[in-house]
Write a protein that holds these residues in place. Structure first.
Motif, PDB file in Angstrom:
ATOM      1  N   PHE A 146       0.883  -1.235  -0.062  1.00  0.00           N
ATOM      2  CA  PHE A 146       0.024   0.031  -0.102  1.00  0.00           C
ATOM      3  C   PHE A 146       0.961   1.307   0.127  1.00  0.00           C
ATOM      4  O   PHE A 146       0.206   2.232  -0.330  1.00  0.00           O
ATOM      5  CB  PHE A 146      -0.741   0.013   1.152  1.00  0.00           C
ATOM      6  CG  PHE A 146      -0.082  -0.165   2.557  1.00  0.00           C
ATOM      7  CD1 PHE A 146       0.281   0.926   3.237  1.00  0.00           C
ATOM      8  CD2 PHE A 146      -0.149  -1.606   3.047  1.00  0.00           C
ATOM      9  CE1 PHE A 146       1.095   0.503   4.454  1.00  0.00           C
ATOM     10  CE2 PHE A 146       0.662  -1.619   4.172  1.00  0.00           C
ATOM     11  CZ  PHE A 146       1.206  -0.786   4.913  1.00  0.00           C
ATOM     12  N   GLU A 147       2.105   1.242   0.133  1.00  0.00           N
ATOM     13  CA  GLU A 147       2.936   2.495   0.290  1.00  0.00           C
ATOM     14  C   GLU A 147       3.108   2.931  -1.175  1.00  0.00           C
ATOM     15  O   GLU A 147       3.087   2.197  -2.200  1.00  0.00           O
ATOM     16  CB  GLU A 147       4.573   1.913   0.709  1.00  0.00           C
ATOM     17  CG  GLU A 147       4.313   1.476   2.189  1.00  0.00           C
ATOM     18  CD  GLU A 147       5.823   1.133   2.577  1.00  0.00           C
ATOM     19  OE1 GLU A 147       6.789   1.114   1.689  1.00  0.00           O
ATOM     20  OE2 GLU A 147       5.948   0.944   3.704  1.00  0.00           O
ATOM     21  N   PRO A 148       2.887   4.148  -1.210  1.00  0.00           N
ATOM     22  CA  PRO A 148       2.501   4.582  -2.838  1.00  0.00           C
ATOM     23  C   PRO A 148       3.556   4.305  -3.859  1.00  0.00           C
ATOM     24  O   PRO A 148       3.187   3.972  -4.954  1.00  0.00           O
ATOM     25  CB  PRO A 148       2.457   6.101  -2.664  1.00  0.00           C
ATOM     26  CG  PRO A 148       2.052   6.075  -1.182  1.00  0.00           C
ATOM     27  CD  PRO A 148       2.764   5.109  -0.684  1.00  0.00           C
ATOM     28  N   LEU A 149       4.981   4.491  -3.527  1.00  0.00           N
ATOM     29  CA  LEU A 149       5.929   4.181  -4.431  1.00  0.00           C
ATOM     30  C   LEU A 149       5.810   2.473  -4.872  1.00  0.00           C
ATOM     31  O   LEU A 149       5.940   2.161  -5.992  1.00  0.00           O
ATOM     32  CB  LEU A 149       7.283   4.435  -3.902  1.00  0.00           C
ATOM     33  CG  LEU A 149       8.706   4.206  -4.842  1.00  0.00           C
ATOM     34  CD1 LEU A 149       8.249   4.659  -6.173  1.00  0.00           C
ATOM     35  CD2 LEU A 149       9.883   4.420  -4.413  1.00  0.00           C
ATOM     36  N   ARG A 150       5.674   1.660  -3.600  1.00  0.00           N
ATOM     37  CA  ARG A 150       5.731   0.249  -3.937  1.00  0.00           C
ATOM     38  C   ARG A 150       4.314   0.010  -4.845  1.00  0.00           C
ATOM     39  O   ARG A 150       4.505  -0.823  -5.908  1.00  0.00           O
ATOM     40  CB  ARG A 150       5.382  -0.581  -2.718  1.00  0.00           C
ATOM     41  CG  ARG A 150       6.820  -0.483  -1.785  1.00  0.00           C
ATOM     42  CD  ARG A 150       6.591  -1.255  -0.662  1.00  0.00           C
ATOM     43  NE  ARG A 150       7.576  -1.291   0.197  1.00  0.00           N
ATOM     44  CZ  ARG A 150       8.824  -2.088   0.069  1.00  0.00           C
ATOM     45  NH1 ARG A 150       8.805  -2.880  -0.979  1.00  0.00           N
ATOM     46  NH2 ARG A 150       9.652  -2.402   1.010  1.00  0.00           N
ATOM     47  N   PHE A 151       3.345   0.702  -4.659  1.00  0.00           N
ATOM     48  CA  PHE A 151       2.258   0.447  -5.392  1.00  0.00           C
ATOM     49  C   PHE A 151       2.211   1.026  -6.896  1.00  0.00           C
ATOM     50  O   PHE A 151       1.731  -0.074  -7.954  1.00  0.00           O
ATOM     51  CB  PHE A 151       0.936   1.375  -4.566  1.00  0.00           C
ATOM     52  CG  PHE A 151      -0.351   0.815  -4.930  1.00  0.00           C
ATOM     53  CD1 PHE A 151      -1.214  -0.185  -4.450  1.00  0.00           C
ATOM     54  CD2 PHE A 151      -1.054   1.211  -6.212  1.00  0.00           C
ATOM     55  CE1 PHE A 151      -2.532  -0.664  -4.944  1.00  0.00           C
ATOM     56  CE2 PHE A 151      -2.362   0.757  -6.781  1.00  0.00           C
ATOM     57  CZ  PHE A 151      -3.074  -0.139  -5.974  1.00  0.00           C
TER      58      PHE A 151
ATOM     59  N   VAL B  71      15.557   2.876  -5.274  1.00  0.00           N
ATOM     60  CA  VAL B  71      14.681   3.603  -6.250  1.00  0.00           C
ATOM     61  C   VAL B  71      13.919   5.209  -5.912  1.00  0.00           C
ATOM     62  O   VAL B  71      14.208   6.089  -6.557  1.00  0.00           O
ATOM     63  CB  VAL B  71      13.683   2.649  -6.863  1.00  0.00           C
ATOM     64  CG1 VAL B  71      12.727   3.336  -7.720  1.00  0.00           C
ATOM     65  CG2 VAL B  71      14.188   1.478  -7.387  1.00  0.00           C
ATOM     66  N   GLY B  72      13.825   5.119  -4.640  1.00  0.00           N
ATOM     67  CA  GLY B  72      13.149   6.054  -3.989  1.00  0.00           C
ATOM     68  C   GLY B  72      14.094   7.444  -3.919  1.00  0.00           C
ATOM     69  O   GLY B  72      14.197   8.488  -4.240  1.00  0.00           O
ATOM     70  N   GLN B  73      15.534   6.920  -3.404  1.00  0.00           N
ATOM     71  CA  GLN B  73      16.638   8.023  -3.580  1.00  0.00           C
ATOM     72  C   GLN B  73      17.000   8.578  -4.890  1.00  0.00           C
ATOM     73  O   GLN B  73      17.315   9.492  -4.884  1.00  0.00           O
ATOM     74  CB  GLN B  73      17.786   7.228  -2.654  1.00  0.00           C
ATOM     75  CG  GLN B  73      17.391   6.789  -1.323  1.00  0.00           C
ATOM     76  CD  GLN B  73      18.766   6.235  -0.465  1.00  0.00           C
ATOM     77  OE1 GLN B  73      19.429   5.477  -1.281  1.00  0.00           O
ATOM     78  NE2 GLN B  73      18.776   6.343   0.793  1.00  0.00           N
TER      79      GLN B  73
ATOM     80  N   ALA C 194       8.299   7.855 -14.475  1.00  0.00           N
ATOM     81  CA  ALA C 194       9.349   8.157 -13.687  1.00  0.00           C
ATOM     82  C   ALA C 194       9.873   6.751 -12.455  1.00  0.00           C
ATOM     83  O   ALA C 194      11.059   6.693 -12.656  1.00  0.00           O
ATOM     84  CB  ALA C 194       9.620   9.486 -12.929  1.00  0.00           C
ATOM     85  N   ALA C 195       8.808   6.448 -12.134  1.00  0.00           N
ATOM     86  CA  ALA C 195       9.364   5.298 -11.083  1.00  0.00           C
ATOM     87  C   ALA C 195       9.726   4.094 -11.819  1.00  0.00           C
ATOM     88  O   ALA C 195      10.943   3.724 -11.402  1.00  0.00           O
ATOM     89  CB  ALA C 195       8.225   4.920 -10.291  1.00  0.00           C
ATOM     90  N   MET C 196       9.214   3.878 -12.895  1.00  0.00           N
ATOM     91  CA  MET C 196       9.799   2.578 -13.690  1.00  0.00           C
ATOM     92  C   MET C 196      11.307   3.146 -14.262  1.00  0.00           C
ATOM     93  O   MET C 196      12.096   2.126 -14.348  1.00  0.00           O
ATOM     94  CB  MET C 196       8.958   2.031 -14.616  1.00  0.00           C
ATOM     95  CG  MET C 196       7.781   1.215 -14.005  1.00  0.00           C
ATOM     96  SD  MET C 196       8.552  -0.370 -13.290  1.00  0.00           S
ATOM     97  CE  MET C 196       9.422  -1.102 -14.606  1.00  0.00           C
ATOM     98  N   GLN C 197      11.323   4.289 -14.825  1.00  0.00           N
ATOM     99  CA  GLN C 197      12.584   4.488 -15.285  1.00  0.00           C
ATOM    100  C   GLN C 197      13.698   4.415 -14.197  1.00  0.00           C
ATOM    101  O   GLN C 197      14.774   3.929 -14.642  1.00  0.00           O
ATOM    102  CB  GLN C 197      12.504   5.956 -15.771  1.00  0.00           C
ATOM    103  CG  GLN C 197      11.813   5.882 -17.063  1.00  0.00           C
ATOM    104  CD  GLN C 197      12.228   7.342 -17.988  1.00  0.00           C
ATOM    105  OE1 GLN C 197      13.147   7.883 -17.891  1.00  0.00           O
ATOM    106  NE2 GLN C 197      11.006   7.701 -18.493  1.00  0.00           N
TER     107      GLN C 197
END
Length: 306
Positions: free
Chosen positions: A138-143, A202-204, A220-223
Protein backbone atom coordinates in the motif's frame (compact mmCIF):
# COMPACT_ATOMS: atom_id res chain seq x y z
CA UNK A 1 -10.38 2.28 -16.21
CA UNK A 2 -7.42 0.36 -14.83
CA UNK A 3 -4.02 1.98 -14.53
CA UNK A 4 -5.50 5.36 -15.37
CA UNK A 5 -3.95 8.73 -14.65
CA UNK A 6 -6.88 10.74 -13.38
CA UNK A 7 -5.52 14.27 -13.23
CA UNK A 8 -8.51 16.48 -13.88
CA UNK A 9 -8.27 19.81 -12.05
CA UNK A 10 -12.01 20.45 -12.42
CA UNK A 11 -12.88 17.25 -10.52
CA UNK A 12 -12.25 17.32 -6.78
CA UNK A 13 -11.47 14.30 -4.64
CA UNK A 14 -14.79 14.74 -2.88
CA UNK A 15 -16.57 14.55 -6.23
CA UNK A 16 -14.57 11.48 -7.25
CA UNK A 17 -15.47 9.63 -4.07
CA UNK A 18 -19.09 10.76 -4.07
CA UNK A 19 -19.40 9.23 -7.53
CA UNK A 20 -19.76 5.91 -5.65
CA UNK A 21 -22.59 6.69 -3.18
CA UNK A 22 -23.50 3.01 -2.81
CA UNK A 23 -20.02 2.10 -1.50
CA UNK A 24 -17.84 2.76 1.52
CA UNK A 25 -15.20 5.42 0.93
CA UNK A 26 -11.91 5.53 2.81
CA UNK A 27 -8.59 7.24 3.36
CA UNK A 28 -5.51 5.09 4.02
CA UNK A 29 -2.73 6.57 6.15
CA UNK A 30 0.65 5.30 7.36
CA UNK A 31 1.64 6.50 10.87
CA UNK A 32 5.21 5.32 10.31
CA UNK A 33 5.50 8.83 8.83
CA UNK A 34 4.76 11.48 11.44
CA UNK A 35 2.73 14.62 10.78
CA UNK A 36 2.23 17.83 12.73
CA UNK A 37 -0.37 17.66 15.48
CA UNK A 38 -2.32 20.52 13.86
CA UNK A 39 -2.59 18.64 10.55
CA UNK A 40 -6.22 17.58 9.92
CA UNK A 41 -4.86 14.11 9.10
CA UNK A 42 -3.14 13.66 12.46
CA UNK A 43 -4.82 10.81 14.39
CA UNK A 44 -5.90 13.15 17.19
CA UNK A 45 -7.48 15.53 14.67
CA UNK A 46 -9.19 12.66 12.90
CA UNK A 47 -10.83 11.66 16.17
CA UNK A 48 -12.64 15.00 15.95
CA UNK A 49 -13.46 14.80 12.25
CA UNK A 50 -14.67 12.37 10.98
CA UNK A 51 -14.66 10.91 14.51
CA UNK A 52 -12.93 8.27 16.66
CA UNK A 53 -15.33 5.54 15.49
CA UNK A 54 -14.25 6.16 11.88
CA UNK A 55 -10.63 5.05 12.44
CA UNK A 56 -9.67 1.39 11.98
CA UNK A 57 -6.10 0.06 12.37
CA UNK A 58 -4.78 -2.26 9.67
CA UNK A 59 -2.89 -4.69 11.88
CA UNK A 60 0.05 -5.60 9.68
CA UNK A 61 1.80 -8.76 10.86
CA UNK A 62 5.29 -7.28 11.08
CA UNK A 63 4.11 -4.53 13.45
CA UNK A 64 2.07 -6.72 15.78
CA UNK A 65 4.26 -5.49 18.66
CA UNK A 66 3.48 -1.83 17.84
CA UNK A 67 -0.17 -1.46 16.70
CA UNK A 68 -0.03 2.33 17.05
CA UNK A 69 2.31 2.38 14.04
CA UNK A 70 0.04 0.26 11.85
CA UNK A 71 -1.78 1.86 8.90
CA UNK A 72 -5.05 3.63 9.59
CA UNK A 73 -8.14 3.06 7.49
CA UNK A 74 -10.33 6.14 7.89
CA UNK A 75 -14.01 5.86 6.98
CA UNK A 76 -15.04 8.97 5.08
CA UNK A 77 -18.58 7.92 4.13
CA UNK A 78 -20.82 4.86 4.31
CA UNK A 79 -23.26 3.73 1.60
CA UNK A 80 -26.00 6.31 1.18
CA UNK A 81 -23.85 9.08 2.70
CA UNK A 82 -21.80 11.82 1.07
CA UNK A 83 -18.19 12.67 1.90
CA UNK A 84 -18.40 15.94 3.79
CA UNK A 85 -15.01 16.38 5.52
CA UNK A 86 -13.98 19.98 4.75
CA UNK A 87 -10.29 19.05 4.56
CA UNK A 88 -10.72 16.16 2.08
CA UNK A 89 -9.98 18.07 -1.13
CA UNK A 90 -6.78 19.43 0.42
CA UNK A 91 -5.42 15.91 0.87
CA UNK A 92 -4.61 15.73 -2.84
CA UNK A 93 -2.22 18.67 -2.55
CA UNK A 94 -0.75 17.20 0.63
CA UNK A 95 -0.07 13.88 -1.12
CA UNK A 96 1.51 15.69 -4.06
CA UNK A 97 3.77 17.62 -1.70
CA UNK A 98 5.21 14.43 -0.17
CA UNK A 99 5.41 12.46 -3.44
CA UNK A 100 9.23 12.37 -3.44
CA UNK A 101 9.80 12.04 0.29
CA UNK A 102 11.46 8.99 1.86
CA UNK A 103 8.28 8.07 3.69
CA UNK A 104 4.74 9.08 2.85
CA UNK A 105 1.84 9.45 5.24
CA UNK A 106 -1.04 9.52 2.77
CA UNK A 107 -1.21 6.19 0.95
CA UNK A 108 -4.45 6.44 -0.96
CA UNK A 109 -8.18 6.96 -1.26
CA UNK A 110 -10.21 3.76 -1.48
CA UNK A 111 -13.70 2.70 -2.51
CA UNK A 112 -15.04 -0.70 -1.42
CA UNK A 113 -18.24 -2.58 -0.71
CA UNK A 114 -16.61 -4.05 2.41
CA UNK A 115 -17.32 -2.66 5.84
CA UNK A 116 -14.33 -1.03 7.56
CA UNK A 117 -13.70 -3.84 10.06
CA UNK A 118 -13.56 -6.37 7.24
CA UNK A 119 -11.53 -4.22 4.86
CA UNK A 120 -8.89 -3.52 7.52
CA UNK A 121 -8.40 -7.29 7.85
CA UNK A 122 -8.38 -7.77 4.06
CA UNK A 123 -5.66 -5.13 3.57
CA UNK A 124 -3.49 -6.71 6.27
CA UNK A 125 -3.89 -10.16 4.70
CA UNK A 126 -3.04 -8.85 1.22
CA UNK A 127 0.42 -7.88 2.48
CA UNK A 128 1.12 -11.62 2.81
CA UNK A 129 -0.43 -12.71 -0.49
CA UNK A 130 1.20 -10.60 -3.18
CA UNK A 131 4.81 -11.55 -2.45
CA UNK A 132 6.72 -14.53 -1.10
CA UNK A 133 7.48 -12.39 1.95
CA UNK A 134 5.55 -9.69 3.79
CA UNK A 135 5.10 -6.69 1.46
CA UNK A 136 3.57 -3.34 2.51
CA UNK A 137 2.18 -2.97 -1.00
CA UNK A 138 0.00 0.00 0.00
CA UNK A 139 3.00 2.34 0.24
CA UNK A 140 2.52 4.64 -2.78
CA UNK A 141 5.90 4.03 -4.47
CA UNK A 142 5.59 0.28 -4.01
CA UNK A 143 2.03 0.42 -5.31
CA UNK A 144 3.05 2.47 -8.35
CA UNK A 145 5.81 0.00 -9.25
CA UNK A 146 3.48 -2.97 -8.73
CA UNK A 147 0.91 -1.38 -10.99
CA UNK A 148 3.51 -0.73 -13.66
CA UNK A 149 4.74 -4.35 -13.63
CA UNK A 150 1.52 -6.26 -13.10
CA UNK A 151 -0.01 -8.24 -15.99
CA UNK A 152 -3.50 -7.44 -17.22
CA UNK A 153 -5.89 -7.68 -14.24
CA UNK A 154 -2.99 -8.83 -12.02
CA UNK A 155 -3.10 -6.09 -9.44
CA UNK A 156 -6.84 -5.65 -9.95
CA UNK A 157 -7.50 -9.08 -8.47
CA UNK A 158 -4.91 -8.60 -5.73
CA UNK A 159 -6.46 -5.43 -4.26
CA UNK A 160 -10.04 -6.71 -4.36
CA UNK A 161 -12.41 -6.04 -2.50
CA UNK A 162 -11.17 -2.49 -3.14
CA UNK A 163 -12.91 -1.46 -6.34
CA UNK A 164 -11.14 1.91 -6.81
CA UNK A 165 -7.71 2.77 -5.41
CA UNK A 166 -6.41 6.29 -6.01
CA UNK A 167 -2.84 7.25 -5.11
CA UNK A 168 -0.30 9.94 -5.91
CA UNK A 169 2.52 9.01 -8.28
CA UNK A 170 6.09 10.28 -7.85
CA UNK A 171 5.41 12.56 -10.84
CA UNK A 172 2.65 14.26 -8.84
CA UNK A 173 -0.21 12.75 -10.82
CA UNK A 174 -3.32 11.23 -9.31
CA UNK A 175 -3.56 7.63 -10.56
CA UNK A 176 -6.27 5.02 -10.11
CA UNK A 177 -6.15 1.23 -10.01
CA UNK A 178 -9.46 -0.56 -10.49
CA UNK A 179 -10.05 -3.71 -8.51
CA UNK A 180 -12.12 -6.70 -9.52
CA UNK A 181 -12.93 -10.13 -8.18
CA UNK A 182 -10.62 -12.89 -9.42
CA UNK A 183 -10.12 -16.53 -8.55
CA UNK A 184 -6.40 -16.23 -9.29
CA UNK A 185 -4.23 -13.93 -7.20
CA UNK A 186 -1.16 -12.44 -8.87
CA UNK A 187 2.20 -13.32 -7.34
CA UNK A 188 5.26 -11.29 -8.15
CA UNK A 189 7.73 -12.61 -10.70
CA UNK A 190 11.49 -12.27 -10.20
CA UNK A 191 11.71 -8.84 -11.80
CA UNK A 192 8.91 -7.38 -9.70
CA UNK A 193 10.36 -8.95 -6.54
CA UNK A 194 13.78 -7.43 -7.30
CA UNK A 195 12.28 -3.97 -7.70
CA UNK A 196 10.37 -4.25 -4.43
CA UNK A 197 13.54 -5.35 -2.64
CA UNK A 198 15.31 -2.28 -4.02
CA UNK A 199 12.48 0.22 -3.55
CA UNK A 200 14.48 2.36 -1.10
CA UNK A 201 17.27 2.83 -3.64
CA UNK A 202 14.71 3.64 -6.32
CA UNK A 203 13.20 6.26 -4.04
CA UNK A 204 16.57 7.89 -3.41
CA UNK A 205 17.26 8.05 -7.14
CA UNK A 206 13.87 9.67 -7.69
CA UNK A 207 14.63 12.26 -5.01
CA UNK A 208 17.91 13.15 -6.70
CA UNK A 209 16.26 13.22 -10.13
CA UNK A 210 13.47 15.45 -8.82
CA UNK A 211 16.06 17.85 -7.39
CA UNK A 212 17.46 18.53 -10.88
CA UNK A 213 14.25 18.27 -12.92
CA UNK A 214 11.21 20.47 -12.39
CA UNK A 215 8.88 17.92 -14.00
CA UNK A 216 9.24 14.14 -13.90
CA UNK A 217 7.70 11.92 -16.61
CA UNK A 218 4.65 9.82 -15.81
CA UNK A 219 6.75 6.64 -15.81
CA UNK A 220 9.53 8.11 -13.66
CA UNK A 221 9.27 5.36 -11.02
CA UNK A 222 9.83 2.58 -13.55
CA UNK A 223 12.59 4.51 -15.32
CA UNK A 224 14.41 4.88 -12.00
CA UNK A 225 13.98 1.18 -11.17
CA UNK A 226 15.27 0.11 -14.57
CA UNK A 227 18.23 2.47 -14.40
CA UNK A 228 19.13 1.19 -10.93
CA UNK A 229 19.15 -2.35 -12.27
CA UNK A 230 21.37 -1.27 -15.17
CA UNK A 231 23.91 0.21 -12.77
CA UNK A 232 24.11 -3.18 -11.02
CA UNK A 233 24.90 -4.79 -14.36
CA UNK A 234 27.88 -2.46 -14.88
CA UNK A 235 29.78 -4.17 -12.05
CA UNK A 236 29.98 -1.07 -9.87
CA UNK A 237 29.97 -2.02 -6.18
CA UNK A 238 29.78 1.26 -4.31
CA UNK A 239 26.12 2.41 -4.08
CA UNK A 240 27.28 6.03 -4.30
CA UNK A 241 28.76 5.37 -7.75
CA UNK A 242 25.58 3.63 -8.82
CA UNK A 243 23.35 6.44 -7.51
CA UNK A 244 25.47 9.00 -9.33
CA UNK A 245 25.41 7.03 -12.58
CA UNK A 246 21.65 6.47 -12.41
CA UNK A 247 20.86 10.09 -11.58
CA UNK A 248 23.11 11.45 -14.34
CA UNK A 249 21.53 9.12 -16.89
CA UNK A 250 17.97 9.99 -15.89
CA UNK A 251 18.67 13.69 -15.58
CA UNK A 252 20.20 13.93 -19.05
CA UNK A 253 17.86 11.39 -20.66
CA UNK A 254 20.88 9.40 -21.86
CA UNK A 255 22.17 6.05 -20.61
CA UNK A 256 25.65 7.49 -20.27
CA UNK A 257 27.17 4.11 -19.36
CA UNK A 258 26.75 3.14 -23.02
CA UNK A 259 29.24 5.78 -24.14
CA UNK A 260 32.71 4.20 -24.63
CA UNK A 261 34.48 6.96 -22.69
CA UNK A 262 32.14 6.61 -19.70
CA UNK A 263 32.34 2.83 -19.86
CA UNK A 264 36.12 3.10 -19.67
CA UNK A 265 35.78 5.22 -16.54
CA UNK A 266 33.43 2.67 -15.00
CA UNK A 267 36.01 -0.05 -15.60
CA UNK A 268 38.63 2.16 -13.95
CA UNK A 269 36.41 2.59 -10.89
CA UNK A 270 35.86 -1.16 -10.68
CA UNK A 271 39.62 -1.72 -10.82
CA UNK A 272 40.45 1.18 -8.47
CA UNK A 273 37.38 2.13 -6.40
CA UNK A 274 39.18 4.68 -4.23
CA UNK A 275 38.47 7.38 -6.84
CA UNK A 276 34.68 7.73 -7.25
CA UNK A 277 32.95 7.81 -10.58
CA UNK A 278 31.72 11.38 -10.02
CA UNK A 279 35.29 12.67 -9.80
CA UNK A 280 36.41 10.70 -12.84
CA UNK A 281 33.50 12.01 -14.90
CA UNK A 282 34.43 15.58 -14.08
CA UNK A 283 37.70 14.98 -15.90
CA UNK A 284 35.99 14.04 -19.17
CA UNK A 285 36.81 16.33 -22.10
CA UNK A 286 34.19 18.99 -22.78
CA UNK A 287 33.60 17.56 -26.26
CA UNK A 288 32.46 14.24 -24.78
CA UNK A 289 30.29 15.97 -22.17
CA UNK A 290 28.62 17.99 -24.92
CA UNK A 291 28.13 14.87 -27.05
CA UNK A 292 26.39 13.17 -24.13
CA UNK A 293 24.11 16.16 -23.63
CA UNK A 294 23.17 16.19 -27.31
CA UNK A 295 22.59 12.48 -27.60
CA UNK A 296 19.00 11.40 -27.99
CA UNK A 297 17.93 8.47 -25.83
CA UNK A 298 14.98 6.49 -27.19
CA UNK A 299 12.47 5.90 -24.33
CA UNK A 300 11.86 2.25 -25.21
CA UNK A 301 15.55 1.47 -24.81
CA UNK A 302 15.47 2.73 -21.22
CA UNK A 303 12.58 0.43 -20.43
CA UNK A 304 14.37 -2.82 -21.19
CA UNK A 305 16.01 -5.09 -18.70
CA UNK A 306 13.57 -5.77 -15.86
Amino acid sequence: MENAITNAPSVTLTERLNHYPEMYRYLLLDPLKTVASVNPLHPQQLKQSPGENAIYPVLRRDLAYSPEHCPLLVLLASPGEACTCPWLDGTEGYARGEALQDKRYLCGWLVSSQKPEQLAVSLAEQCDRISQTFLPFFEPLRFELLQAMSPVNGLAGSIWPVSQWWYMTVAGELACQTGQASDEKWRLNWGAEWIQQNVRAVGQILQAWGAVSTVLPSDAAMQAAIMWKKTAETGLKDPRDRYFLATCSLGTGVDIAQHPAVNDLIQQVIAEPSVPLSRRLQALPETIKQALMNEACHPTERNKGV
